[in-house]
Design a protein around this motif. Structure first.
Motif, PDB file in Angstrom:
ATOM      1  N   ARG A   1       0.781  -1.092   0.061  1.00 12.36           N
ATOM      2  CA  ARG A   1      -0.178   0.040   0.019  1.00 12.36           C
ATOM      3  C   ARG A   1       0.936   1.182   0.029  1.00 12.36           C
ATOM      4  NH1 ARG A   1      -4.657  -1.142   4.225  1.00 12.36           N
ATOM      5  NH2 ARG A   1      -4.838  -2.714   2.688  1.00 12.36           N
ATOM      6  N   GLY A   2       1.910   1.444   0.802  1.00 11.25           N
ATOM      7  CA  GLY A   2       2.891   2.401   1.011  1.00 11.25           C
ATOM      8  C   GLY A   2       3.619   2.608  -0.550  1.00 11.25           C
ATOM      9  N   ARG A   3       4.104   1.554  -1.164  1.00  9.43           N
ATOM     10  CA  ARG A   3       4.671   1.451  -2.372  1.00  9.43           C
ATOM     11  C   ARG A   3       3.678   2.184  -3.434  1.00  9.43           C
ATOM     12  NH1 ARG A   3       7.250  -3.569  -0.879  1.00  9.43           N
ATOM     13  NH2 ARG A   3       5.405  -4.533  -1.784  1.00  9.43           N
ATOM     14  N   ASP A   4       2.321   1.666  -3.308  1.00  5.56           N
ATOM     15  CA  ASP A   4       1.147   2.184  -4.518  1.00  5.56           C
ATOM     16  C   ASP A   4       1.108   3.711  -4.286  1.00  5.56           C
ATOM     17  OD1 ASP A   4       1.347  -0.324  -5.339  1.00  5.56           O
ATOM     18  OD2 ASP A   4      -0.698  -0.876  -4.298  1.00  5.56           O
ATOM     19  N   ARG A   5       1.367   3.997  -3.023  1.00  4.77           N
ATOM     20  CA  ARG A   5       1.051   5.570  -2.702  1.00  4.77           C
ATOM     21  C   ARG A   5       2.038   6.366  -3.270  1.00  4.77           C
ATOM     22  NH1 ARG A   5       0.649   5.506   2.775  1.00  4.77           N
ATOM     23  NH2 ARG A   5      -1.525   4.566   2.862  1.00  4.77           N
ATOM     24  N   ARG A   6       3.419   5.637  -2.997  1.00  2.00           N
ATOM     25  CA  ARG A   6       4.392   6.685  -3.564  1.00  2.00           C
ATOM     26  C   ARG A   6       4.435   6.560  -4.987  1.00  2.00           C
ATOM     27  NH1 ARG A   6       7.063   4.146   0.849  1.00  2.00           N
ATOM     28  NH2 ARG A   6       7.971   2.274  -0.622  1.00  2.00           N
ATOM     29  N   ARG A   7       3.883   5.808  -5.580  1.00  3.20           N
ATOM     30  CA  ARG A   7       4.001   5.590  -7.139  1.00  3.20           C
ATOM     31  C   ARG A   7       2.902   6.390  -7.546  1.00  3.20           C
ATOM     32  NH1 ARG A   7       3.268  -0.128  -8.668  1.00  3.20           N
ATOM     33  NH2 ARG A   7       5.443  -0.237  -8.088  1.00  3.20           N
ATOM     34  N   ARG A   8       1.888   6.584  -6.854  1.00  4.68           N
ATOM     35  CA  ARG A   8       0.574   7.582  -7.234  1.00  4.68           C
ATOM     36  C   ARG A   8       1.173   9.057  -7.002  1.00  4.68           C
ATOM     37  NH1 ARG A   8      -3.108   4.235  -4.736  1.00  4.68           N
ATOM     38  NH2 ARG A   8      -2.882   5.314  -2.962  1.00  4.68           N
ATOM     39  N   ASP A   9       1.958   9.279  -6.029  1.00  2.00           N
ATOM     40  CA  ASP A   9       2.432  10.582  -6.076  1.00  2.00           C
ATOM     41  C   ASP A   9       3.423  10.929  -6.909  1.00  2.00           C
ATOM     42  OD1 ASP A   9       0.965  11.052  -3.622  1.00  2.00           O
ATOM     43  OD2 ASP A   9       2.499  10.536  -2.198  1.00  2.00           O
ATOM     44  N   LEU A  10       4.139  10.096  -7.498  1.00  4.24           N
ATOM     45  CA  LEU A  10       5.093  10.195  -8.296  1.00  4.24           C
ATOM     46  C   LEU A  10       4.568  10.610  -9.733  1.00  4.24           C
ATOM     47  CD1 LEU A  10       8.183   7.971  -8.009  1.00  4.24           C
ATOM     48  CD2 LEU A  10       8.291  10.208  -8.128  1.00  4.24           C
ATOM     49  N   ALA A  11       3.383   9.865  -9.957  1.00  4.92           N
ATOM     50  CA  ALA A  11       2.647   9.948 -11.112  1.00  4.92           C
ATOM     51  C   ALA A  11       2.040  11.308 -11.029  1.00  4.92           C
ATOM     52  CB  ALA A  11       1.595   8.820 -11.188  1.00  4.92           C
ATOM     53  N   LYS A  12       1.704  11.768  -9.972  1.00  6.36           N
ATOM     54  CA  LYS A  12       1.074  13.051 -10.025  1.00  6.36           C
ATOM     55  C   LYS A  12       2.116  14.208 -10.253  1.00  6.36           C
ATOM     56  CE  LYS A  12      -2.227  12.084  -6.659  1.00  6.36           C
ATOM     57  NZ  LYS A  12      -2.643  12.227  -5.179  1.00  6.36           N
ATOM     58  N   MET A  13       3.397  14.059  -9.832  1.00  2.00           N
ATOM     59  CA  MET A  13       4.547  15.102 -10.041  1.00  2.00           C
ATOM     60  C   MET A  13       4.685  14.947 -11.533  1.00  2.00           C
ATOM     61  SD  MET A  13       7.477  14.595  -7.182  1.00  2.00           S
ATOM     62  CE  MET A  13       8.366  15.561  -7.839  1.00  2.00           C
ATOM     63  N   ASP A  14       4.839  13.872 -12.168  1.00  2.00           N
ATOM     64  CA  ASP A  14       4.867  13.665 -13.690  1.00  2.00           C
ATOM     65  C   ASP A  14       3.806  14.734 -14.233  1.00  2.00           C
ATOM     66  OD1 ASP A  14       7.166  12.284 -13.205  1.00  2.00           O
ATOM     67  OD2 ASP A  14       6.181  10.417 -13.869  1.00  2.00           O
ATOM     68  N   ALA A  15       2.526  14.470 -13.894  1.00  2.00           N
ATOM     69  CA  ALA A  15       1.561  15.220 -14.571  1.00  2.00           C
ATOM     70  C   ALA A  15       1.669  16.716 -14.170  1.00  2.00           C
ATOM     71  CB  ALA A  15       0.155  14.767 -14.069  1.00  2.00           C
ATOM     72  N   LEU A  16       2.214  17.036 -13.148  1.00  2.00           N
ATOM     73  CA  LEU A  16       2.435  18.483 -12.921  1.00  2.00           C
ATOM     74  C   LEU A  16       3.639  19.208 -13.781  1.00  2.00           C
ATOM     75  CD1 LEU A  16       1.874  20.945 -10.953  1.00  2.00           C
ATOM     76  CD2 LEU A  16       3.836  19.951  -9.620  1.00  2.00           C
ATOM     77  N   ALA A  17       4.804  18.367 -14.112  1.00  2.80           N
ATOM     78  CA  ALA A  17       5.578  18.745 -14.770  1.00  2.80           C
ATOM     79  C   ALA A  17       5.165  18.895 -16.216  1.00  2.80           C
ATOM     80  CB  ALA A  17       6.771  17.877 -14.930  1.00  2.80           C
ATOM     81  N   GLU A  18       4.064  18.124 -16.730  1.00  5.97           N
ATOM     82  CA  GLU A  18       3.847  18.409 -18.061  1.00  5.97           C
ATOM     83  C   GLU A  18       2.981  19.734 -18.219  1.00  5.97           C
ATOM     84  OE1 GLU A  18       1.706  15.014 -19.543  1.00  5.97           O
ATOM     85  OE2 GLU A  18       3.311  13.829 -19.132  1.00  5.97           O
ATOM     86  N   ILE A  19       2.261  20.144 -17.071  1.00  4.44           N
ATOM     87  CA  ILE A  19       1.504  21.456 -17.231  1.00  4.44           C
ATOM     88  C   ILE A  19       2.107  22.478 -16.954  1.00  4.44           C
ATOM     89  CG2 ILE A  19      -0.832  20.149 -17.268  1.00  4.44           C
ATOM     90  CD1 ILE A  19      -0.976  21.209 -14.282  1.00  4.44           C
ATOM     91  N   SER A  20       3.146  22.350 -16.115  1.00  3.28           N
ATOM     92  CA  SER A  20       4.136  23.761 -15.651  1.00  3.28           C
ATOM     93  C   SER A  20       4.989  24.069 -16.855  1.00  3.28           C
ATOM     94  CB  SER A  20       4.900  23.196 -14.295  1.00  3.28           C
ATOM     95  OG  SER A  20       5.490  24.330 -13.928  1.00  3.28           O
ATOM     96  N   PRO A  21       4.934  25.521 -16.779  1.00  2.76           N
ATOM     97  CA  PRO A  21       5.878  25.707 -17.686  1.00  2.76           C
ATOM     98  C   PRO A  21       7.602  25.857 -17.207  1.00  2.76           C
ATOM     99  CG  PRO A  21       4.852  27.746 -16.625  1.00  2.76           C
ATOM    100  CD  PRO A  21       4.215  26.564 -16.169  1.00  2.76           C
ATOM    101  N   VAL A  22       7.580  25.577 -15.978  1.00  7.43           N
ATOM    102  CA  VAL A  22       8.979  25.444 -15.264  1.00  7.43           C
ATOM    103  C   VAL A  22       9.272  23.977 -15.387  1.00  7.43           C
ATOM    104  CG1 VAL A  22      10.448  25.869 -13.374  1.00  7.43           C
ATOM    105  CG2 VAL A  22       8.772  27.531 -13.948  1.00  7.43           C
ATOM    106  N   LYS A  23      10.500  23.247 -16.029  1.00  2.00           N
ATOM    107  CA  LYS A  23      10.524  22.017 -16.108  1.00  2.00           C
ATOM    108  C   LYS A  23      11.604  21.957 -14.969  1.00  2.00           C
ATOM    109  CE  LYS A  23       8.203  21.005 -19.758  1.00  2.00           C
ATOM    110  NZ  LYS A  23       6.718  20.769 -19.236  1.00  2.00           N
ATOM    111  N   PRO A  24      11.802  20.775 -14.313  1.00  3.36           N
ATOM    112  CA  PRO A  24      12.881  20.172 -13.236  1.00  3.36           C
ATOM    113  C   PRO A  24      14.050  20.155 -14.018  1.00  3.36           C
ATOM    114  CG  PRO A  24      11.192  18.851 -13.089  1.00  3.36           C
ATOM    115  CD  PRO A  24      10.664  19.741 -14.373  1.00  3.36           C
ATOM    116  N   GLY A  25      15.450  20.607 -13.664  1.00  4.55           N
ATOM    117  CA  GLY A  25      16.561  20.795 -14.335  1.00  4.55           C
ATOM    118  C   GLY A  25      17.597  21.581 -13.726  1.00  4.55           C
ATOM    119  N   SER A  26      18.693  21.818 -14.524  1.00  9.34           N
ATOM    120  CA  SER A  26      19.745  22.414 -14.042  1.00  9.34           C
ATOM    121  C   SER A  26      19.569  23.893 -14.727  1.00  9.34           C
ATOM    122  CB  SER A  26      21.186  22.157 -14.268  1.00  9.34           C
ATOM    123  OG  SER A  26      21.238  20.850 -13.694  1.00  9.34           O
TER     124      SER A  26
END
Ligand SMILES: [Zn+2]
Length: 156
Positions: free
Chosen positions: A88-113
């Motif tokens: 359940r904990g692993r699934d929750r972390r995976r869901r949170d990661l998936a949410k982060m990916d979705a945020l990166a797609e809609i945000s004009p600022v991309k993670p990086g250097s």
């Protein structure tokens, strides 16, 4: 020459074996088991051949012992509950990661250097400050703590 070392598992101070140049564990059975577990975990993470070989061995063993894990789970309900909670904990972390990916797609600022340059002043005289930028969605505090981010700096 013998030297004193502290066992990485039990923490006991022992006299090291002079034949073992990088001894980190004492000879107790539990400590040797911990040493082997650590070695195997690192080997599985870094050696693809070893990983595939272990997978083949596991599949062969499962073929020779059909129904073993079903019987084991029915006899060990604590194991089943613990496994369920961990999954359940692993699934929750995976869901949170998936949410982060979705945020990166809609945000004009991309993670990086990025190079951070003050907005005012002479551009040629300024030293650019190299910084990494991470996007952390609100409500995702546990992920921020686990990451290698030590402190967050806000830029106005
Ligand atoms: Zn030990």
């Amino acid at each position: 020459m013998n030297r004193m070392i502290r066992c990485a598992h039990c923490g006991r101070r022992i006299l090291s074996n002079p034949r073992l140049k990088q001894q980190r564990y004492c000879s107790q059975q539990a400590c040797q088991r911990a040493r082997k577990t650590r070695w195997q975990r690192e080997k599985m993470a870094t050696d693809l051949d070893y990983q595939l070989n272990q997978c083949d061995c596991r599949n062969d063993w499962n073929t020779r012992n059909p129904g073993y894990w079903r019987r084991y789970r029915s006899r060990h309900p604590d194991y089943v509950n613990r496994n369920r909670l961990l999954q359940r904990g692993r699934d929750r972390r995976r869901r949170d990661l998936a949410k982060m990916d979705a945020l990166a797609e809609i945000s004009p600022v991309k993670p990086g250097s990025y190079y951070l340059i003050p907005a005012r002043g002479n551009l040629a005289k300024m030293d650019a400050l190299s910084q990494k930028v991470y996007l952390i969605p609100t409500g995702c505090t546990d992920l921020a703590k686990k990451d290698s981010i030590d402190s967050l700096t806000t830029v106005p």
